[in-house]
Design an enzyme around this catalytic site. Structure first.
Site, PDB file in Angstrom:
ATOM      1  N   PHE A 198       0.894  -1.224  -0.172  1.00  0.00           N
ATOM      2  CA  PHE A 198       0.005   0.002   0.069  1.00  0.00           C
ATOM      3  C   PHE A 198       0.904   1.335  -0.083  1.00  0.00           C
ATOM      4  CE2 PHE A 198      -2.530   3.533   1.387  1.00  0.00           C
ATOM      5  CZ  PHE A 198      -3.793   3.287   0.959  1.00  0.00           C
TER       6      PHE A 198
ATOM      7  N   ASP B 146       9.455   2.591   1.201  1.00  0.00           N
ATOM      8  CA  ASP B 146       8.440   3.244   1.770  1.00  0.00           C
ATOM      9  C   ASP B 146       8.222   3.167   3.222  1.00  0.00           C
ATOM     10  OD1 ASP B 146       5.715   4.062   2.633  1.00  0.00           O
ATOM     11  OD2 ASP B 146       4.871   3.173   0.948  1.00  0.00           O
TER      12      ASP B 146
ATOM     13  N   LYS C  27       3.041   9.772   8.330  1.00  0.00           N
ATOM     14  CA  LYS C  27       2.183   9.418   9.529  1.00  0.00           C
ATOM     15  C   LYS C  27       2.704  10.072  10.790  1.00  0.00           C
ATOM     16  CE  LYS C  27      -0.025   5.010   7.728  1.00  0.00           C
ATOM     17  NZ  LYS C  27      -1.253   5.749   7.779  1.00  0.00           N
TER      18      LYS C  27
END
Length: 396
Positions: free
Chosen positions: A135, A220, A249
């Site tokens: 993702f 990532d 995040k």
């Protein structure tokens, strides 16, 4: 203050229904706890979908943001800003010594990495290998990089140039490399993919393939970065250095922020006019990012992340011995996955009704991303509440 139902009614009338939402309006958070509009208290083991690694409203970050709000809220990136420079220096010194591009989210950071790969690669190289279950975001570029058809349904055609390999299959990656391959992009530990930890030697093997074929390796680290695994960045846990990595995040203690870091050699590929982010690295996000780093170091939270995660996994593995619906308990640092033989969605619902917030991904994997600031007592309480939720689903 509106009731939860009154807020829900507002959303029903005025907000696009692109999220599946729980019928609760959260109004306040502190540490690992949140409260709804009716005053009910919840222990949050999935705070901010991983953004609140320091817990809700960490005081050093709050104080820094309040102070910054008094002096400067926003300035365009056509000017120099001290906070942004200091933040970039702090990230560089704690990673591989590169340079930073700042943005607002993980998807933006990954878009920057995709563009960097194409700009820095010699033509005809442009393809990027990503992994099944990954993702990387919901923009058209990062959605294409995300090798999960359920997210791509209905928005085709996708961006050309992405090919997918099974996660953990080094030989499959080797077979996908051709004269147009420019890079390999991977999450060091898959998050939404089910807290999947790579097989031993897999990331090292990817680094070797990249070196042998002249490819770039992009990590990532939107979820694994900023201390989540007990190291500043996930690549440090595995001892594999990427050519670029993406962060978001928890990078600013819960505020919207993202970054793409790359080596000093590759950084010039993003030359003036080729990429930008209006709010990226703004004074508030930068000040919060600096405060987050300082808080982690002053409070010894890298070590604490390991302790919190190990305590969760040890307790859940003990319970696994008497619970035949648990296939596996896995993870690193404060990434915890509990794979089940049954649908985990009802467990999430039951836990929420009883004051515990968790997540379920892929239908059968309970996912926890607890704050690194949790106390042992809070960890034990969370485990007890989660086990109770699983028992209720089992009818025991």
């Amino acid at each position: 203050m509106l009731s939860s139902q009154e807020t829900i009614d507002l959303f029903s009338k005025y907000v696009i229904p692109n999220y599946t939402r729980y019928p609760v309006a959260l109004v306040r958070g502190e540490g690992s706890w949140v409260w709804d509009a009716e005053g009910k208290k919840y222990l949050d083991l999935f705070p901010g979908w991983g953004c609140n690694l320091l817990g809700h409203c960490p005081k050093p970050v709050v104080d820094a943001v309040i102070d910054q709000l008094k002096t400067f809220i926003h300035a365009p990136n056509s000017w120099y800003m001290e906070n942004q420079g200091i933040w970039a220096k702090m990230l560089s010194e704690r990673s591989f010594g590169g340079k930073a591009f700042f943005c607002n989210s993980g998807a933006e950071a990954n878009e920057a990495a995709i563009k960097l790969v194409r700009l820095a690669s010699v033509k005809p190289k442009y393809k990027i290998i990503t992994f099944e279950g990954s993702f990387h975001g919901r923009t058209m570029g990062t959605l294409t990089a995300t090798a999960q058809p359920k997210y791509q349904d209905g928005v085709q055609p996708l961006l050309p140039g992405f090919v997918y390999a099974p996660y953990g299959d080094l030989e499959a990656v080797r077979n996908l490399i051709d004269g147009e391959t420019a890079a390999i992009m991977i999450e060091p530990v898959q998050g939404e993919g089910g807290v999947r930890v790579p097989p031993e030697g897999f990331l090292q093997g990817l680094r070797s393939l990249c070196d042998a074929h002249g490819l770039l390796l992009v990590f990532d680290e939107v979820q694994t970065g900023c201390g989540r695994l007990g190291t500043w960045f996930g690549y440090q846990h595995f001892g594999v250095r990427p050519d670029a990595m993406t962060l978001a995040k928890s990078i600013s203690g819960g505020l919207a922020a993202g970054a793409m870091l790359t080596t000093a050699e590759l950084a010039p590929a993003l030359r003036p006019g080729m990429h930008a982010s209006t709010f990226g690295g703004n004074p508030i996000a930068a000040r919060a990012g600096i405060a987050a780093i300082e808080m982690i170091e002053s409070q010894g939270l890298l070590k604490r992340a390991v302790e919190v995660g190990d305590r969760f996994r040890a307790a859940l593995r003990t319970f696994q011995k008497e619970c035949d619906i648990i296939r596996e308990v896995r993870g690193i640092g404060t990434m915890v996955g509990v794979e089940l033989d049954i649908d985990g969605t009802p467990i999430v619902q039951s836990c929420m009704e009883n004051g515990l917030l968790i997540n379920c991904t892929h239908g059968h994997i309970l996912r926890l991303l607890p704050a690194m600031t949790m106390s042992d007592a809070e960890v034990d309480q969370g485990v007890e509440m989660l086990i109770a939720g699983i028992r209720r689903q089992m009818g025991k």
